[in-house]
Design a protein around this motif. Structure first.
Motif, PDB file in Angstrom:
ATOM      1  N   ASN A  22       0.862  -1.169   0.000  1.00 55.20           N
ATOM      2  CA  ASN A  22       0.000   0.000   0.000  1.00 55.20           C
ATOM      3  C   ASN A  22       0.906   1.229   0.000  1.00 55.20           C
ATOM      4  N   TYR A  24       0.364   4.202   0.644  1.00 54.73           N
ATOM      5  CA  TYR A  24       0.062   5.218   1.646  1.00 54.73           C
ATOM      6  C   TYR A  24       0.302   4.733   3.074  1.00 54.73           C
ATOM      7  N   ARG A  25       0.816   3.521   3.254  1.00 52.64           N
ATOM      8  CA  ARG A  25       0.939   2.942   4.579  1.00 52.64           C
ATOM      9  C   ARG A  25       1.797   3.810   5.502  1.00 52.64           C
ATOM     10  N   PRO A  27       3.132   6.979   5.130  1.00 49.18           N
ATOM     11  CA  PRO A  27       2.679   8.362   5.390  1.00 49.18           C
ATOM     12  C   PRO A  27       1.479   8.445   6.331  1.00 49.18           C
ATOM     13  N   VAL A  28       0.518   7.532   6.151  1.00 46.92           N
ATOM     14  CA  VAL A  28      -0.662   7.547   7.021  1.00 46.92           C
ATOM     15  C   VAL A  28      -0.269   7.179   8.448  1.00 46.92           C
ATOM     16  N   VAL A  69       6.135  10.535   2.306  1.00 49.13           N
ATOM     17  CA  VAL A  69       5.233  11.003   1.246  1.00 49.13           C
ATOM     18  C   VAL A  69       6.010  11.219  -0.041  1.00 49.13           C
ATOM     19  N   GLU A  72       7.235   7.759  -1.557  1.00 49.04           N
ATOM     20  CA  GLU A  72       6.181   6.934  -2.133  1.00 49.04           C
ATOM     21  C   GLU A  72       5.563   7.572  -3.374  1.00 49.04           C
ATOM     22  N   VAL A  74       3.478   9.975  -3.600  1.00 55.01           N
ATOM     23  CA  VAL A  74       2.047  10.085  -3.361  1.00 55.01           C
ATOM     24  C   VAL A  74       1.524  11.307  -4.096  1.00 55.01           C
ATOM     25  N   ILE A  76      -0.705  14.164  -4.305  1.00 52.77           N
ATOM     26  CA  ILE A  76      -1.403  14.946  -3.284  1.00 52.77           C
ATOM     27  C   ILE A  76      -2.485  15.770  -3.951  1.00 52.77           C
TER      28      ILE A  76
END
Length: 190
Positions: A22, A24-25, A27-28, A69, A72, A74, A76
């Motif tokens: 995943n 976003y693992r 960063p979340v 972030v 990965e 990500v 935004i």
């Protein structure tokens, strides 16, 4: 009962979901740790003044989140980020508005003796006698003020048509009754 409350399957399910790829693992997880740590710090007594060590740890977690972030890649969405930041800022702002005033420590008391060292027994007796005369005078003044107040209430009672003398006799009987020792208690003492 223990089969219904067994946490094993729930932990296994969490671990299976966490191992899944995943993007976003991290960063979340880092953002959650940052927000949770910030809120927990704000709820402590130490949040009155910023502790540099706690601030450095929270900044480090924020840096790790930013690095995760960026690593990965990500994508935004600015609108979603703005709404999330606004909601989080509103929540944090509500915590920061509350002011708790800590009472000041009690003052240190220094006891000072007002009596001279080496007073004789005659000096002590004279001091005690003068103090007793002052106390007797104060008690007499207090009794005179109470009697004056009673006279004013008697006059008010007579003016409004109340039988003040009968009330005083009733009060005297009740006080005499209260002064008599209870016969059962007196019998137990003997």
């Amino acid at each position: 009962m223990i089969q219904r409350l067994n946490p094993g399957p729930g932990l296994a399910d969490f671990w299976t979901e966490f191992k899944r790829p995943n993007p976003y693992r991290w960063p979340v997880l880092g953002g959650s740790a940052l927000l949770t740590g910030s809120l927990m710090f704000m709820l402590t007594d130490h949040a009155v003044s910023m502790n540099w060590l706690v601030g450095a740890v929270l900044a480090l977690i924020g840096g790790v989140v930013l690095a995760a972030v960026l690593a990965e890649h990500v994508r935004i969405r600015i609108g979603v980020l703005a709404v999330a930041a606004l909601m989080t800022s509103g929540l944090v702002y509500q915590f920061t508005r509350e002011r708790v005033r800590i009472p000041p420590p009690p003052p240190e008391v220094t006891y000072i003796s007002t009596f001279e060292q080496g007073r004789s027994d005659a000096d002590i007796a004279a001091s005690n006698l003068a103090n007793q005369k002052e106390q007797d005078r104060l008690r007499a003044d207090q009794k005179a003020r109470e009697e004056k107040a009673k006279d004013a209430y008697r006059a008010l009672g007579r003016a409004t048509g109340i039988d003040v003398d009968a009330m005083e006799r009733q009060i005297a009987r009740e006080e005499a009754q209260d002064k008599k020792p209870d016969t059962a208690v007196a019998a137990q003492r003997d």
